[in-house]
Design a protein around this motif. Structure first.
Motif, PDB file in Angstrom:
ATOM      1  N   THR A   1     -20.700  13.991  36.336  1.00  0.00           N
ATOM      2  CA  THR A   1     -21.955  13.345  35.525  1.00  0.00           C
ATOM      3  C   THR A   1     -23.076  14.049  35.927  1.00  0.00           C
ATOM      4  OG1 THR A   1     -20.779  10.981  35.855  1.00  0.00           O
ATOM      5  CG2 THR A   1     -23.128  11.236  35.003  1.00  0.00           C
TER       6      THR A   1
ATOM      7  N   ALA B   1     -16.617   9.215  27.523  1.00  0.00           N
ATOM      8  CA  ALA B   1     -17.536   9.350  28.422  1.00  0.00           C
ATOM      9  C   ALA B   1     -17.196  10.567  29.171  1.00  0.00           C
ATOM     10  CB  ALA B   1     -17.475   8.242  29.333  1.00  0.00           C
TER      11      ALA B   1
ATOM     12  N   GLN C   1     -27.053   1.189  30.808  1.00  0.00           N
ATOM     13  CA  GLN C   1     -26.551   1.994  32.014  1.00  0.00           C
ATOM     14  C   GLN C   1     -27.208   1.274  33.132  1.00  0.00           C
ATOM     15  OE1 GLN C   1     -26.210   6.226  32.409  1.00  0.00           O
ATOM     16  NE2 GLN C   1     -25.862   6.653  30.327  1.00  0.00           N
TER      17      GLN C   1
ATOM     18  N   GLN D   1     -22.357   5.721  33.513  1.00  0.00           N
ATOM     19  CA  GLN D   1     -22.232   6.329  32.363  1.00  0.00           C
ATOM     20  C   GLN D   1     -20.772   5.949  31.832  1.00  0.00           C
ATOM     21  OE1 GLN D   1     -20.792   9.344  31.079  1.00  0.00           O
ATOM     22  NE2 GLN D   1     -21.327   8.785  28.857  1.00  0.00           N
TER      23      GLN D   1
ATOM     24  N   GLU E   1     -20.685   2.365  31.198  1.00  0.00           N
ATOM     25  CA  GLU E   1     -21.462   1.937  29.761  1.00  0.00           C
ATOM     26  C   GLU E   1     -20.571   2.267  28.629  1.00  0.00           C
ATOM     27  OE1 GLU E   1     -24.740   1.178  27.141  1.00  0.00           O
ATOM     28  OE2 GLU E   1     -24.032   0.511  29.039  1.00  0.00           O
TER      29      GLU E   1
ATOM     30  N   ALA F   1     -29.523  10.219  29.114  1.00  0.00           N
ATOM     31  CA  ALA F   1     -28.727   8.823  29.161  1.00  0.00           C
ATOM     32  C   ALA F   1     -28.982   8.141  27.572  1.00  0.00           C
ATOM     33  CB  ALA F   1     -29.060   7.742  30.044  1.00  0.00           C
TER      34      ALA F   1
ATOM     35  N   GLU G   1     -26.503  10.418  25.551  1.00  0.00           N
ATOM     36  CA  GLU G   1     -25.063   9.821  25.899  1.00  0.00           C
ATOM     37  C   GLU G   1     -24.638   8.581  25.298  1.00  0.00           C
ATOM     38  OE1 GLU G   1     -24.870  12.205  30.174  1.00  0.00           O
ATOM     39  OE2 GLU G   1     -25.243   9.950  29.964  1.00  0.00           O
ATOM     40  N   ASP G   2     -25.457   7.798  25.388  1.00  0.00           N
ATOM     41  CA  ASP G   2     -25.043   6.233  25.002  1.00  0.00           C
ATOM     42  C   ASP G   2     -24.931   6.294  23.198  1.00  0.00           C
ATOM     43  OD1 ASP G   2     -25.297   5.708  27.551  1.00  0.00           O
ATOM     44  OD2 ASP G   2     -27.002   4.410  27.425  1.00  0.00           O
TER      45      ASP G   2
END
Length: 470
Positions: free
Chosen positions: A26, A127, A295, A315, A318, A354, A357-358
């Motif tokens: 990560t 992920a 997260q 992550q 999440e 983040a 990514e989300d």
């Protein structure tokens, strides 16, 4: 337990199991360092990413990161996995999935292709591949992915960016809320939802706010939906009492333990979804759930441990929350990306990463994904970072963002986006509000010849009655 190894620069790195490999691969963030599962160096992180790239996607169907027997989120992921949809990509490794996603994103039929395989992807697969992608990769794939939902407005259409108008008030004062609603409407906000975080979870106070928002909506014939973000059990009780509930809200997380900390489980959420749909208040769709994630929520609840008692990176957890969201076919999902604080996302760089990514993970898993572009005042971040993330998310095709008066939520005590920021990103990127809401703005004379929102003065607006009331 499978042991993964990778040699870089004469140094051999060992990763004991998939949970550790995912965590060490990560990109750096303070929450994983707090949990004790982060890579100890950039070299170790690179080695983990290299090893992760070679893991077959089939591994994720047999090697779960949180035990099946003790976690209902894992059972949901495994039991609802669509193996037919998975067949198209079942031969790939994580690195191969990255290459496939980027190749498909460049084609004319990318949205249809991604939609066809979405149910074949597990949160852990998504992920994992995100950990191998640069920011531009996350943006390229997300922008080629299309997810729509609808209630009174349609969210997620190409070329649109919706907004949640968030008129929070520290004492739930109706005049303060009405003023914030007017301010947002005059700047073209509110097409995703007009949503209030109540200062109290009292059923009576929640009902009063629901009636206030519904009266404003009906009086001015606004094509939108309202929501008071009380606990799902409070909303269920108000549905039974006949309150004007449009959307049912709940915060959710990626483990059974974390959801238990929120006072919910999958059965309760399904009950709430059915109750909201039974009201039949939507006009263009029946998506009634509004779900928030973020997260670090599992770690903050002490519910972040996975297989073998090892900490799972925030992550990946999440992304697992999106399995809960996907099960409910929601109208809106958003990650509150910097809300929990620097213990989990330390600075602007981590918050920006983040958020991308989300959004990528949620959208690829089939969710109408939004982001609360935000930070707390003790984080190493500022409004310039939020401008950057907002612009990148706009390019990535984010379904909606959250906007508050002056970018400062005086009730929750954090910094988000201002109503004006929505004007900026729509203009710069050529984006429009949701079509039903845009039609309403046009009837009020608030759209210019190019279909962009043209702010007007309160006293010259057809909404001046609301201005007088506030």
């Amino acid at each position: 337990m499978t042991v993964y190894q990778q040699r870089i620069g004469g140094v051999s790195y060992r990763f004991d199991g998939l949970v550790e490999l995912l965590a060490k691969a990560t990109p750096r963030r303070s929450g994983d360092e707090l949990a004790g599962c982060a890579a100890h160096s950039d070299a170790e992180r690179a080695a983990a990413q290299w090893a992760l790239a070679e893991v077959p996607l089939l591994t994720f169907l047999n090697d779960v990161v949180v035990p099946y027997e003790s976690d209902e989120v894992t059972r949901l992921i495994v039991d609802t996995h669509d193996r037919v949809a998975f067949q198209q990509i079942s031969h790939l490794t994580v690195g191969g999935l990255r290459d496939w996603l980027l190749a498909v994103a460049a084609t004319e039929h990318a949205a249809a292709t991604f939609a066809a395989v979405s149910r074949g992807l597990t949160p852990e697969m998504v992920a994992a591949v995100s950990k191998l992608m640069r920011n531009q990769d996350l943006i390229a794939v997300a922008s080629a992915t299309e997810v729509r939902s609808g209630f009174r407005t349609t969210v997620g259409l190409p070329g649109t960016l919706a907004t949640r108008l968030q008129p929070n008030h520290p004492t739930d004062d109706p005049r303060g809320i009405a003023a914030a609603v007017l301010d947002g409407l005059l700047l073209g906000c509110g097409d995703a939802v007009i949503g209030i975080n109540p200062a109290t979870d009292s059923p009576r106070a929640t009902a009063d706010l629901l009636h206030l928002l519904d009266e404003v909506r009906q009086r001015f014939d606004i094509p939108t939906q309202s929501c008071v973000l009380s606990h799902v059990t409070t909303t269920l009780g108000l549905i039974e009492a006949g309150a004007p509930v449009d959307l049912v809200f709940q915060s959710v997380a990626g483990t059974e333990g974390a959801n238990s900390g929120f006072g919910v489980n999958i059965s309760l959420l399904r009950e709430a979804n059915a109750a909201g749909r039974a009201l039949g208040r939507g006009t263009v769709g029946d998506n009634v759930m509004y779900l928030e994630t973020g997260q670090g929520s599992a770690l903050s609840a002490g519910a972040h441990l996975g297989t073998g008692g090892n900490p799972v990176d925030q992550q990946t957890l999440e992304a697992r929350a999106y399995a809960v969201c996907r099960d409910l076919d929601p109208l809106l999902v958003n990650t509150v990306v910097g809300f929990i604080g620097p213990e989990y996302l330390y600075d602007g760089k981590q918050i920006i990463r983040a958020g991308l990514e989300d959004h990528f993970c949620g959208k690829l898993l089939g969710l109408p994904m939004g982001v609360d572009v935000c930070y707390t005042n003790h984080a190493e971040a500022d409004q310039d970072d939020m401008d950057t993330l907002l612009t990148l998310l706009g390019a990535a095709g984010v379904a909606f963002v959250i906007a508050v008066p002056g970018a400062d939520d005086v009730m929750l005590g954090y910094q988000s986006l201002a109503y004006h920021d929505a004007l900026y990103v729509r203009k710069v990127l050529g984006l429009r509000p949701a079509p039903e809401f845009a039609g309403w703005l046009d009837r009020l004379g608030m759209l210019d010849a190019d279909g962009r929102v043209r702010p007007v003065e309160p006293l010259t607006s057809p909404l001046r009655a609301l201005a007088s009331a506030s």
